[in-house]
Design an enzyme around this catalytic site. Structure first.
Site, PDB file in Angstrom:
ATOM      1  N   PRO A 149     -51.583  -1.672 -26.705  1.00 46.37           N
ATOM      2  CG  PRO A 149     -51.445  -1.367 -29.019  1.00 46.37           C
ATOM      3  CD  PRO A 149     -51.074  -0.727 -27.706  1.00 46.37           C
ATOM      4  N   GLY A 150     -51.059  -5.237 -26.596  1.00 47.97           N
ATOM      5  CA  GLY A 150     -50.076  -6.286 -26.342  1.00 47.97           C
ATOM      6  C   GLY A 150     -49.413  -6.616 -27.676  1.00 47.97           C
ATOM      7  CE1 TYR A 151     -43.860  -8.299 -27.858  1.00 44.05           C
ATOM      8  CE2 TYR A 151     -45.143  -8.502 -25.841  1.00 44.05           C
ATOM      9  CZ  TYR A 151     -43.961  -8.198 -26.482  1.00 44.05           C
ATOM     10  OH  TYR A 151     -42.878  -7.777 -25.751  1.00 44.05           O
ATOM     11  CB  ILE A 152     -50.650  -6.327 -32.643  1.00 45.08           C
ATOM     12  CG1 ILE A 152     -51.217  -5.689 -31.355  1.00 45.08           C
ATOM     13  CG2 ILE A 152     -51.704  -6.380 -33.748  1.00 45.08           C
ATOM     14  CD1 ILE A 152     -52.362  -6.400 -30.700  1.00 45.08           C
ATOM     15  N   GLY A 191     -49.695  -2.241 -41.128  1.00 47.40           N
ATOM     16  CA  GLY A 191     -49.879  -2.783 -39.780  1.00 47.40           C
ATOM     17  C   GLY A 191     -51.140  -2.305 -39.078  1.00 47.40           C
ATOM     18  CE1 TYR A 224     -42.289   0.765 -29.574  1.00 44.88           C
ATOM     19  CE2 TYR A 224     -42.775  -0.666 -27.707  1.00 44.88           C
ATOM     20  CZ  TYR A 224     -43.137  -0.131 -28.928  1.00 44.88           C
ATOM     21  OH  TYR A 224     -44.347  -0.481 -29.499  1.00 44.88           O
ATOM     22  CB  THR A 275     -38.684  -1.422 -31.991  1.00 44.44           C
ATOM     23  OG1 THR A 275     -38.715  -2.168 -33.200  1.00 44.44           O
ATOM     24  CG2 THR A 275     -40.037  -1.489 -31.312  1.00 44.44           C
ATOM     25  CD  GLN A 327     -39.734  -7.244 -23.081  1.00 46.16           C
ATOM     26  OE1 GLN A 327     -40.808  -7.592 -22.630  1.00 46.16           O
ATOM     27  NE2 GLN A 327     -38.669  -8.034 -23.055  1.00 46.16           N
ATOM     28  CG  ASP A 330     -36.272  -3.884 -29.606  1.00 47.20           C
ATOM     29  OD1 ASP A 330     -36.707  -2.718 -29.486  1.00 47.20           O
ATOM     30  OD2 ASP A 330     -37.014  -4.871 -29.754  1.00 47.20           O
TER      31      ASP A 330
HETATM   32  P1  NDP Z   1     -45.445  -1.052 -38.505  1.00 48.05           P
HETATM   33  O1  NDP Z   1     -43.968  -1.087 -38.430  1.00 48.05           O
HETATM   34  O2  NDP Z   1     -46.183  -2.187 -39.135  1.00 48.05           O
HETATM   35  O3  NDP Z   1     -45.914   0.317 -39.249  1.00 48.05           O
HETATM   36  C1  NDP Z   1     -45.373   1.505 -38.819  1.00 48.05           C
HETATM   37  C2  NDP Z   1     -46.011   2.673 -39.566  1.00 48.05           C
HETATM   38  O4  NDP Z   1     -45.486   3.891 -39.002  1.00 48.05           O
HETATM   39  C3  NDP Z   1     -45.677   2.725 -41.040  1.00 48.05           C
HETATM   40  O5  NDP Z   1     -46.778   3.281 -41.761  1.00 48.05           O
HETATM   41  C4  NDP Z   1     -44.483   3.677 -41.095  1.00 48.05           C
HETATM   42  O6  NDP Z   1     -44.325   4.353 -42.343  1.00 48.05           O
HETATM   43  C5  NDP Z   1     -44.896   4.680 -40.032  1.00 48.05           C
HETATM   44  N1  NDP Z   1     -43.767   5.432 -39.500  1.00 48.05           N
HETATM   45  C6  NDP Z   1     -42.657   4.962 -38.867  1.00 48.05           C
HETATM   46  N2  NDP Z   1     -41.837   5.985 -38.557  1.00 48.05           N
HETATM   47  C7  NDP Z   1     -42.440   7.109 -39.003  1.00 48.05           C
HETATM   48  C8  NDP Z   1     -42.080   8.483 -39.007  1.00 48.05           C
HETATM   49  N3  NDP Z   1     -40.942   8.934 -38.447  1.00 48.05           N
HETATM   50  N4  NDP Z   1     -42.928   9.371 -39.581  1.00 48.05           N
HETATM   51  C9  NDP Z   1     -44.079   8.958 -40.142  1.00 48.05           C
HETATM   52  N5  NDP Z   1     -44.487   7.677 -40.166  1.00 48.05           N
HETATM   53  C10 NDP Z   1     -43.670   6.766 -39.614  1.00 48.05           C
HETATM   54  O7  NDP Z   1     -45.943  -0.811 -36.999  1.00 48.05           O
HETATM   55  P2  NDP Z   1     -47.142  -1.508 -36.181  1.00 48.05           P
HETATM   56  O8  NDP Z   1     -48.398  -1.438 -36.960  1.00 48.05           O
HETATM   57  O9  NDP Z   1     -46.680  -2.801 -35.644  1.00 48.05           O
HETATM   58  O10 NDP Z   1     -47.233  -0.524 -34.921  1.00 48.05           O
HETATM   59  C11 NDP Z   1     -48.103   0.621 -34.912  1.00 48.05           C
HETATM   60  C12 NDP Z   1     -48.027   1.270 -33.537  1.00 48.05           C
HETATM   61  O11 NDP Z   1     -48.445   0.337 -32.536  1.00 48.05           O
HETATM   62  C13 NDP Z   1     -46.603   1.709 -33.140  1.00 48.05           C
HETATM   63  O12 NDP Z   1     -46.675   2.909 -32.412  1.00 48.05           O
HETATM   64  C14 NDP Z   1     -46.144   0.573 -32.250  1.00 48.05           C
HETATM   65  O13 NDP Z   1     -45.153   1.004 -31.362  1.00 48.05           O
HETATM   66  C15 NDP Z   1     -47.445   0.241 -31.538  1.00 48.05           C
HETATM   67  N6  NDP Z   1     -47.480  -1.101 -30.978  1.00 48.05           N
HETATM   68  C16 NDP Z   1     -47.326  -2.198 -31.783  1.00 48.05           C
HETATM   69  C17 NDP Z   1     -47.398  -3.453 -31.236  1.00 48.05           C
HETATM   70  C18 NDP Z   1     -47.271  -4.673 -32.077  1.00 48.05           C
HETATM   71  O14 NDP Z   1     -47.299  -5.754 -31.489  1.00 48.05           O
HETATM   72  N7  NDP Z   1     -47.175  -4.574 -33.378  1.00 48.05           N
HETATM   73  C19 NDP Z   1     -47.609  -3.657 -29.799  1.00 48.05           C
HETATM   74  C20 NDP Z   1     -47.785  -2.450 -29.052  1.00 48.05           C
HETATM   75  C21 NDP Z   1     -47.714  -1.220 -29.640  1.00 48.05           C
HETATM   76  P3  NDP Z   1     -43.460   3.654 -43.550  1.00 48.05           P
HETATM   77  O15 NDP Z   1     -44.339   2.567 -44.083  1.00 48.05           O
HETATM   78  O16 NDP Z   1     -43.227   4.756 -44.503  1.00 48.05           O
HETATM   79  O17 NDP Z   1     -42.202   3.115 -42.911  1.00 48.05           O
END
Ligand code: NDP
Length: 240
Positions: A177-180, A13, A147, A86, A141, A88
């Site tokens: 970030p907004g919704y990505i 991500g 969250y 999340t 939200q 939710d």
């Molecule tokens: P993803 O779910 O795509 O990826 C999450 C990543 O975090 C993975 O690499 C996962 O590892 C890792 N992770 C989760 N829990 C743990 C943990 N306890 N210890 C170590 N690593 C962990 O998330 P996104 O890319 O969508 O989101 C990234 C950040 O951006 C987050 O903080 C999210 O809240 C924030 N965000 C995202 C938005 C969106 O629209 N996507 C909007 C606003 C904020 P593994 O692969 O091993 O599970």
């Protein structure tokens, strides 16, 4: 000498895009992840960036994981607190377990990682701590009391640590970030997602690369005067 950057949740991500952008900008990068070994292996094969497995919600795990990273790459100059989850539900259906999981992974992690790098940054007189908050930490939200609280907590943490660290060459910022377009957002039902997109003035989801570009700027020497701030990247959906 190349600076060292650590990106939590860097294997998928937004984190993956941040790792790639930082590498492209000339940093030595380490990604961390929790449990998805297959995604981590694919990530390392594709990018050449090493991935370290530990739970960011576990203080001692972070300490140990960071020690491995320092041994492999050198002291940490840039920390990107990106890992998040999340769980939710409306509050009346939220379990204590889901409250703790979300606060632990999204907020305790920021303490766990920052606490374990801040002393070294202070000694060396340089550091960048960049934490990924969320539009939902700014606006709130429904269905995300856990969250929203955790992501708002990051913003307060950022302001306080920025004040403590400014005289030491360390900047501390958040990105909201907004919704990505990542797996986290793809998990939302298509009907809900299309309603969300309708409310975004640019009429699309954001790209992970658009968050990564902000991280690269905040990590740079040019961003030395920006600290304690939350940078909103949300397609005009909410003006904090
Ligand atoms: P993803 O779910 O795509 O990826 C999450 C990543 O975090 C993975 O690499 C996962 O590892 C890792 N992770 C989760 N829990 C743990 C943990 N306890 N210890 C170590 N690593 C962990 O998330 P996104 O890319 O969508 O989101 C990234 C950040 O951006 C987050 O903080 C999210 O809240 C924030 N965000 C995202 C938005 C969106 O629209 N996507 C909007 C606003 C904020 P593994 O692969 O091993 O599970």
């Amino acid at each position: 000498m190349k600076r060292v950057a650590v990106v939590t949740g860097g294997t998928r991500g937004i984190g993956e895009a941040i790792c790639e952008a930082l590498k492209h900008a000339g940093y030595k990068v380490a990604a961390t992840y929790q449990g998805n070994d297959e995604a981590a292996k694919k990530f390392t094969e594709k990018t050449g960036i090493p991935a370290f497995k530990f739970d960011v919600g576990d203080f001692d795990g972070c300490k140990e994981g960071l020690a491995h990273i320092v041994k492999a790459l050198g002291p940490v100059d840039i920390l990107v607190n990106n890992a998040g989850i999340t769980r939710d539900a409306f509050l009346h259906k939220t379990t204590l377990k889901h409250w703790h999981e979300v606060v632990n992974t999204n907020l305790d992690s920021v303490f766990n990682m920052s606490r374990n790098v801040i002393e070294g940054m202070r000694e060396r007189g340089f550091g960048r701590i960049i934490s990924i908050s969320s539009i939902n930490g700014q606006a709130g939200q429904a269905g995300q009391t856990n969250y929203s609280a955790a992501k708002a907590g990051i913003i307060g943490f950022t302001k306080a640590l920025a004040q403590e660290s400014a005289s030491k060459g360390i900047t501390v910022n958040a990105i909201a970030p907004g919704y990505i377009d990542t797996e986290m957002v793809r998990a939302v039902s298509p009907e809900v997602l299309s309603k969300i997109v309708e409310k975004i003035p640019v009429k699309r989801l954001g790209k992970a690369e658009e968050i990564a570009a902000m991280v690269v700027f905040l990590a740079s020497d040019q961003a030395a005067f920006a600290t304690g701030a939350t940078f909103t990247v949300n397609g005009g959906q909410y003006f904090a």
